[in-house]
Design an enzyme around this catalytic site. Structure first.
Site, PDB file in Angstrom:
ATOM      1  N   GLY A  41     164.643  87.192  51.811  1.00  0.00           N
ATOM      2  CA  GLY A  41     165.687  87.980  52.456  1.00  0.00           C
ATOM      3  C   GLY A  41     165.220  89.313  53.013  1.00  0.00           C
ATOM      4  O   GLY A  41     166.043  90.175  53.328  1.00  0.00           O
ATOM      5  N   SER A  90     155.824  93.295  45.293  1.00  0.00           N
ATOM      6  CA  SER A  90     157.098  93.960  45.587  1.00  0.00           C
ATOM      7  C   SER A  90     156.875  95.109  46.574  1.00  0.00           C
ATOM      8  O   SER A  90     157.333  96.225  46.366  1.00  0.00           O
ATOM      9  CB  SER A  90     157.763  94.476  44.307  1.00  0.00           C
ATOM     10  OG  SER A  90     158.222  93.394  43.537  1.00  0.00           O
ATOM     11  N   GLU A 116     159.151  92.059  40.995  1.00  0.00           N
ATOM     12  CA  GLU A 116     158.214  91.675  39.925  1.00  0.00           C
ATOM     13  C   GLU A 116     158.795  91.929  38.524  1.00  0.00           C
ATOM     14  O   GLU A 116     158.676  91.095  37.640  1.00  0.00           O
ATOM     15  CB  GLU A 116     156.896  92.452  40.028  1.00  0.00           C
ATOM     16  CG  GLU A 116     156.402  92.681  41.419  1.00  0.00           C
ATOM     17  CD  GLU A 116     155.532  91.573  41.964  1.00  0.00           C
ATOM     18  OE1 GLU A 116     154.638  91.119  41.270  1.00  0.00           O
ATOM     19  OE2 GLU A 116     155.765  91.173  43.114  1.00  0.00           O
TER      20      GLU A 116
END
Lengths: 160, 759
Positions: free
Chosen positions: B483, B522, B713
């Site tokens: 996303g 991330s 994460e």
């Protein structure tokens, strides 16, 4: 190996194809007919990413031999939206972020529609068990289950 | 806690790629085809450890329909140099050997040859005709066995790094790492309670539902196009360039949509092979792994052992902490040992810490990154030990953690001092949550654990373009795995002051945008988000110049507000605001197209902390654990698109629950994997779980214009111990080895309280 001729109906349209007798329905959909919305995650019927319906019965297309489709009606993810209108399940999956990577999504949508077609008022537990044959590794299932519950409620409301 | 001054950030619009992904239109790795393509297949070693004496490919090459056969001879050997990739470091000498075995096959499933043929059926027949002469060698699977003096040695050149003096003979211990803060021995002398335990975890696979897939097309002039499902198409380009000696700019890699990765698609397996086969045949070559190949040959996360010792005063203050971590790297060095060591005590402000780590090779597939690589393993051990300490002290487990929580100014054992972090806020959010305040139901028990991840910044590039009608395209180069397009478009819309649906995010191939590090760690919403914001700022600077030209004033006299150029003050003159559409329409007269660009190495990724609570029941007869309620709280920075932030937490939790309860690699005595499929490698399914409640604690990262912290994460770190702590409190039996699967758990329960014969 001689090819097998198969006459079938896919998403409401008559379709004929030639296939090897050993080919799976999933391979024919993807490789022969270009319907790549059904995905192969395992090839052994464990992940549900290749879910389609065969005469309205939910099946893993990787476990069906293509010649078995002879004379039957198949529906795939490509046949779910009507014209430019997404099916309510498709719309709700997007609205509720019920997908992350999206590889399992076609299978979940086909399976969820098959559930609501036969049970318009499923409990959360019924939804979780019905969808236990579809693996999702991204979402933890939470938003998928919520989307199916909300669509079921919306469809019941609309049917009243 | 969202900042109310934002128009778009913190809202939940539909993702830009939503319709494509619910209709089957989105094209994933295996969905790409080219006219005239060949199908490539890999021959894999049936042995866990074997010297390859010779490979005879003549019969395979002679089979009608076979166009090429390759072995390691078709790949130039590589130097012993370490390069960064994803969240791990890799050695090119090892990478080329992992892509195609050279002197030895080092694990069952190791690629030894590959063919390209007109059909998959012919390719499979050809594999059966390749004759490999193996000298089967003794193998070693488990990390502790691999560390023993008499263990079979995988690599004759492997001398343990980090030990002085250097050992004089090769072993399976690739590296020793030491990480010290303060004086643990002095610390333990102050301790009134000392808890010491040893833990073990099994390797687990990332379990992405989409197998690895690629399509490579090499042209006669040396140019190559590759389509691949990957977390980093720039890494695919880089590896193919180096492994095959082709200039990077000659290789154009287009990322497909990606069906999950979780770190496992930051490395290459098929791409160099498909490219080499395409070079040899002059045809496009498509390769797709089966699920069995994914299990046998692609990187899982390591298993490992962790010994922990924690000393505290009776009031709960921890005075010393020590752990020793040994991780399986698989067949080549390079487990996520650093992160496992550095994260172990990162949640806590402890004066005296000692961490020792070992990176150990054995006859298993080379490990790859998996969501917070290494951290869940050490957290399983440390957070379980803290729970024992809380029980010993009679303290609430949240209060124990609050008493020792890291905060702004805490110096970590691995060097940095924390800036603004939200661990205390996250603990307090859990403590005051409806879940934690509710009584534990009869027959259930509650477990709590915390987790930490650094989060990553690194290299990103982005561009922004205004179309002739004033709508905007933002271009970046990180595959969207969950996303991120939506988050990037939200930040661009916020910065520009235009509607979200006027901004279209696009992910470009390696030739169409500057370098981007992998989607991983991330980092995308943080670092690539920063690049997108900066590219939009650059475009706004140009838009102000164009408005100034239109009004014949200085650019400094123009401000950009709510999607319009406006005069900075009444002294500038009376001008109607100019919209993006106005400025786009007149662009030809004011200087041509209006674009913005940015490139950066993002610093200041804010670390994240998670605190999880689980209520569960244990069936004492079967060892089956049923999770009744689960809440994950996390310091997420600003939640740009809260639905996808929640989704990261929920997904990470469930992967962690699988790690805790079921997932493991099962090897037989011959060193072969016995469960290479989703039936026997049991990942969580919908009926295993309740809803996963989330608490987003928004402590903005001061190093990002919108306060973004990485999110993905952290949520896999706490669940292992949260579940284990609840199991311990439910049964009185402390499980130290994962997974807590029904057979293992029921055996442990039986051992602790033998059942009566009559039962």
């Amino acid at each position: 190996m001689a090819k097998t001729h198969v006459s079938t109906t896919i998403n409401g349209e008559p379709v004929e194809f030639l296939c090897d007798p050993t080919q799976s329905l999933l391979d024919v959909l993807r490789d022969n007919l270009g319907l790549t919305g059904s995905k192969e995650g395992c090839g052994s019927g464990d992940c549900g990413a290749c879910s389609v319906t065969l005469d309205n019965r939910l099946v893993c297309s990787c476990l069906i031999l293509a010649p078995e489709a002879e004379g039957h009606s198949i529906r795939t993810i490509e046949g779910m939206a009507q014209g430019d209108q997404l099916h309510p399940l498709q719309q709700k999956f997007v609205e509720l972020a019920a997908l992350q990577c999206g590889i399992c999504t076609p299978g979940f949508l086909v399976a969820s529609k098959a559930l609501l077609d036969r049970n318009p008022d499923p409990t959360e537990t019924e939804i979780r068990y019905w969808l236990a044959g579809n693996l999702c590794r991204c979402t933890g299932y939470d938003k998928i289950i919520r989307a199916v519950m909300e669509v079921a409620a919306d469809m019941r409301e609309a049917a009243r | 806690m969202s900042n109310g001054s934002y128009k778009w950030i913190g809202t939940r619009p539909n993702r830009p790629d939503g319709a494509d992904k619910v209709t089957g239109r989105a094209r994933f790795g295996a969905d790409f085809n080219m006219p005239g393509q060949l199908i490539g297949k890999v021959l894999r070693s049936p042995h866990a450890h074997a010297r390859i004496r010779s490979i005879d490919t003549s019969a395979a090459a002679a089979l009608p329909g076979v166009k090429a056969v390759v072995t390691a001879q078709d790949f130039p050997d590589q130097p012993n140099v370490v390069v960064p990739t994803g969240e791990m470091q890799v050695n090119l000498r090892d990478v080329t050997r992992n892509v195609m075995a050279r002197e030895k096959a080092l694990y069952e499933g190791h690629a030894v040859a590959a063919v390209a043929a007109t059909t998959e059926a012919v390719a499979r027949q050809a594999l059966a005709l390749i004759k490999v002469d193996y000298e089967v060698l003794p193998h070693v699977i488990d990390v502790e066995a691999a560390m023993k003096d008499d263990a079979p040695v995988l690599h004759d050149h492997l001398i343990t790094e980090g030990v002085k003096p250097a050992p004089d003979k090769a072993s399976n211990i690739a590296k020793r790492m030491d990480n010290v803060k303060g004086d643990v021995e002095a610390g333990f002398r102050q301790a009134e309670v000392v808890i010491e335990r040893r833990y073990a975890t099994q390797p687990v696979h990332q379990g992405y539902i989409e197998p690895h897939a690629t399509l490579a097309s090499a042209a006669e002039d040396g140019q190559v196009q590759i389509w691949s499902t990957t977390q980093g198409h720039f890494q695919v380009r880089g590896f193919c360039s180096r492994l095959l000696g082709v200039e990077a700019s000659q290789i154009r890699v287009t990322p497909s949509e990606i069906g999950g990765g979780f770190g496992g698609k930051t490395v290459v397996y098929l791409e160099p092979v498909a490219m080499r086969l395409s070079q040899k045949t002059g045809k496009p070559v498509k390769m797709v792994m089966s699920r069995e190949e994914v299990f046998r040959a692609s990187g899982p996360a390591p298993g490992g052992t962790v010994a922990v010792k924690i000393g505290a005063r009776r009031d709960g203050r921890i005075v010393a902490a020590e752990c020793t971590v040994a991780l399986q790297a698989g067949a080549f060095p390079g487990s996520p040992l650093g992160p496992a060591c550095w994260t172990s005590f990162a949640c806590y402000d402890i004066d005296n810490i000692k961490v020792v780590g070992f990176d150990v090779v054995s006859n298993r597939p080379k490990v790859a990154a998996y969501r917070a690589p290494g951290a869940p393993i050490s957290a399983w051990a440390v957070e379980s030990t803290l729970d024992i300490l809380a029980q010993e002290l009679g303290m609430d487990p949240i209060d124990l953690r609050l008493k020792n929580a890291a905060k702004k100014g805490t110096k970590t054992s691995y060097g940095p001092t924390f800036d603004t972090i939200g661990f205390v806020e996250t603990l307090e959010a859990v403590k005051s949550s409806a879940h934690y305040r509710s009584p534990v139901k009869p027959g259930m028990a509650r477990g709590v654990a915390a987790g930490f991840w650094f989060n990553v910044g690194a290299d990103s590039s982005a561009a922004a373009h205004v179309a002739e009608d004033g709508t905007v395209t933002v271009i970046s180069g990180n595959p969207d795995i969950g996303g991120s397009r939506a988050s990037l478009a939200l930040m661009a819309a916020e910065e520009l002051g235009v509607d979200y649906d006027k901004v279209r995010p696009v992910i470009a191939d390696t030739s169409s945008i500057g370098f981007n590090f992998v989607t991983g760690g991330s980092r995308v919403t943080f670092a690539t988000g920063l690049a997108v914001v900066n590219s939009v700022k650059d475009m706004i600077r140009e838009l102000k110049v164009r408005a100034a030209k239109t009004w014949k004033v200085d650019p400094e006299a123009v401000v950009w507000e709510n999607g319009h150029a406006r005069p900075a003050g009444s002294n500038v003159g009376e001008f109607e605001p100019l919209s993006l559409a106005d400025l786009a329409a007149s662009a030809g007269r004011t200087g041509g197209p209006i674009n913005g660009h940015a490139q950066l190495n993002a610093q200041g990724a804010g670390p994240g902390f998670g605190v999880h609570v689980v209520d569960l029941a244990v069936d004492r007869d079967t060892g089956i654990v049923t999770i009744d309620r689960y809440t994950a709280a996390q310091d997420v920075g600003t939640a740009i698109h809260p639905s996808y932030v929640e989704g990261q937490l929920q997904g990470g939790v469930v992967q962690g629950v699988g790690w805790a309860l079921n997932e493991e690699y099962i090897y037989n005595a011959k060193g072969k994997l016995d469960n290479p499929g989703f039936l026997d490698y049991r990942m969580p399914v919908a009926s295993d779980l309740p809803m996963i409640e989330t608490i987003l604690v928004e402590v903005p990262n001061p190093h990002h214009p919108y306060g973004v912290r990485g999110v993905g994460e952290v949520p896999i770190v706490p669940p292992l111990a949260a579940v284990g702590n609840a199991v311990a409190r439910a049964t009185g039996v402390r499980m130290t080895d994962l997974p807590m699967s029904p057979p293992r758990l029921s055996a442990a329960l039986d051992a602790a309280t033998p059942r009566m014969a009559a039962e």
